[in-house]
Design a protein around this motif. Structure first.
Motif, short mmCIF file in Angstrom:
data_model
loop_
_atom_site.label_atom_id
_atom_site.label_comp_id
_atom_site.label_asym_id
_atom_site.label_seq_id
_atom_site.Cartn_x
_atom_site.Cartn_y
_atom_site.Cartn_z
N ALA A 11 -19.76 14.42 -2.16
CA ALA A 11 -20.12 15.68 -2.81
C ALA A 11 -19.68 16.86 -1.96
O ALA A 11 -19.17 17.86 -2.48
CB ALA A 11 -21.62 15.73 -3.06
N MET A 12 -19.84 16.75 -0.65
CA MET A 12 -19.44 17.82 0.26
C MET A 12 -17.93 18.06 0.16
O MET A 12 -17.48 19.20 0.03
CB MET A 12 -19.81 17.47 1.70
N VAL A 13 -17.16 16.99 0.20
CA VAL A 13 -15.70 17.11 0.14
C VAL A 13 -15.28 17.67 -1.22
O VAL A 13 -14.44 18.58 -1.30
CB VAL A 13 -15.01 15.76 0.42
N ASN A 14 -15.87 17.16 -2.29
CA ASN A 14 -15.53 17.65 -3.62
C ASN A 14 -15.79 19.15 -3.75
O ASN A 14 -14.96 19.88 -4.30
CB ASN A 14 -16.29 16.88 -4.71
N LEU A 15 -16.93 19.60 -3.26
CA LEU A 15 -17.25 21.03 -3.35
C LEU A 15 -16.27 21.87 -2.54
O LEU A 15 -15.80 22.91 -3.00
CB LEU A 15 -18.68 21.29 -2.89
N CYS A 16 -15.96 21.42 -1.34
CA CYS A 16 -15.02 22.17 -0.49
C CYS A 16 -13.64 22.23 -1.10
O CYS A 16 -13.01 23.30 -1.13
CB CYS A 16 -14.93 21.52 0.89
N VAL A 17 -13.17 21.11 -1.59
CA VAL A 17 -11.83 21.05 -2.18
C VAL A 17 -11.79 21.86 -3.47
O VAL A 17 -10.86 22.65 -3.69
CB VAL A 17 -11.38 19.59 -2.43
N MET A 64 0.85 -1.17 0.00
CA MET A 64 0.00 0.00 0.00
C MET A 64 0.89 1.24 0.00
O MET A 64 1.74 1.40 0.87
CB MET A 64 -0.89 -0.02 1.24
N PRO A 65 0.70 2.15 -0.98
CA PRO A 65 1.54 3.34 -1.03
C PRO A 65 1.26 4.27 0.15
O PRO A 65 0.15 4.32 0.67
CB PRO A 65 1.16 4.00 -2.36
N THR A 66 2.31 4.97 0.54
CA THR A 66 2.12 5.93 1.63
C THR A 66 1.35 7.14 1.10
O THR A 66 1.42 7.49 -0.07
CB THR A 66 3.48 6.40 2.19
N SER A 67 0.60 7.76 1.99
CA SER A 67 -0.21 8.90 1.57
C SER A 67 0.65 10.15 1.49
O SER A 67 1.66 10.29 2.18
CB SER A 67 -1.37 9.12 2.54
N THR A 68 0.23 11.05 0.63
CA THR A 68 0.92 12.34 0.49
C THR A 68 0.48 13.24 1.64
O THR A 68 -0.52 12.97 2.31
CB THR A 68 0.54 13.00 -0.84
N PRO A 69 1.22 14.32 1.87
CA PRO A 69 0.80 15.25 2.92
C PRO A 69 -0.62 15.80 2.69
O PRO A 69 -1.37 15.97 3.64
CB PRO A 69 1.84 16.36 2.83
N LEU A 70 -0.98 16.01 1.44
CA LEU A 70 -2.33 16.50 1.15
C LEU A 70 -3.37 15.45 1.51
O LEU A 70 -4.39 15.76 2.14
CB LEU A 70 -2.44 16.89 -0.33
N GLU A 71 -3.12 14.21 1.14
CA GLU A 71 -4.04 13.13 1.50
C GLU A 71 -4.18 13.01 3.01
O GLU A 71 -5.28 12.83 3.54
CB GLU A 71 -3.56 11.80 0.93
N GLN A 72 -3.07 13.14 3.72
CA GLN A 72 -3.11 13.03 5.17
C GLN A 72 -3.89 14.19 5.77
O GLN A 72 -4.65 14.00 6.73
CB GLN A 72 -1.70 12.99 5.76
N ALA A 73 -3.75 15.38 5.21
CA ALA A 73 -4.51 16.53 5.70
C ALA A 73 -6.01 16.31 5.50
O ALA A 73 -6.82 16.63 6.39
CB ALA A 73 -4.06 17.80 4.98
N VAL A 74 -6.38 15.73 4.37
CA VAL A 74 -7.80 15.43 4.12
C VAL A 74 -8.29 14.39 5.13
O VAL A 74 -9.37 14.54 5.72
CB VAL A 74 -8.02 14.94 2.66
N ARG A 75 -7.51 13.36 5.35
CA ARG A 75 -7.89 12.32 6.33
C ARG A 75 -8.05 12.93 7.71
O ARG A 75 -9.01 12.62 8.42
CB ARG A 75 -6.86 11.20 6.35
N ASP A 76 -7.13 13.79 8.10
CA ASP A 76 -7.21 14.43 9.42
C ASP A 76 -8.48 15.25 9.55
O ASP A 76 -9.16 15.22 10.58
CB ASP A 76 -5.98 15.31 9.67
N GLN A 77 -8.81 16.00 8.51
CA GLN A 77 -10.03 16.82 8.55
C GLN A 77 -11.29 15.96 8.55
O GLN A 77 -12.28 16.31 9.20
CB GLN A 77 -10.05 17.81 7.39
N LEU A 78 -11.26 14.85 7.84
CA LEU A 78 -12.42 13.95 7.85
C LEU A 78 -12.58 13.30 9.22
O LEU A 78 -13.72 13.13 9.70
CB LEU A 78 -12.30 12.88 6.76
#
Length: 79
Positions: free
Chosen positions: A32-38, A1-15
């Motif tokens: 849809a909520m995440v897509n709109l926010c991002v 499993m590839p390691t997550s990028t800092p951006l992915e980790q930030a999204v996970r933390d916020q979720l």
């Protein structure tokens, strides 16, 4: 499993925070909520980085200027 990028980790933390804030309530239409926010944030950053130049912002985003204008309208972002 590839390691997550800092951006992915930030999204996970916020979720994680989002779920904690829900306090056990079930989320609705989360993708849809995440897509709109991002998308809104990405549009704003692209415009900031190009000093509001929509042509350059669209190029940066990999979309046409017309598509950018539609998205700005949807998100009620003035440029």
């Amino acid at each position: 499993m590839p390691t997550s990028t800092p951006l992915e980790q930030a999204v996970r933390d916020q979720l994680d925070r989002y779920f904690k804030d829900l306090g056990g309530s079930a989320p609705s239409d989360m993708l849809a909520m995440v897509n709109l926010c991002v998308e809104r944030a990405v549009l704003q950053v692209a415009l900031e980085r190009t000093d509001g130049n929509q042509t350059r912002a669209a190029e940066m985003l990999g979309i046409t200027r017309g598509t950018l204008r539609k998205k700005l309208h949807i998100h009620q972002i003035s440029a």
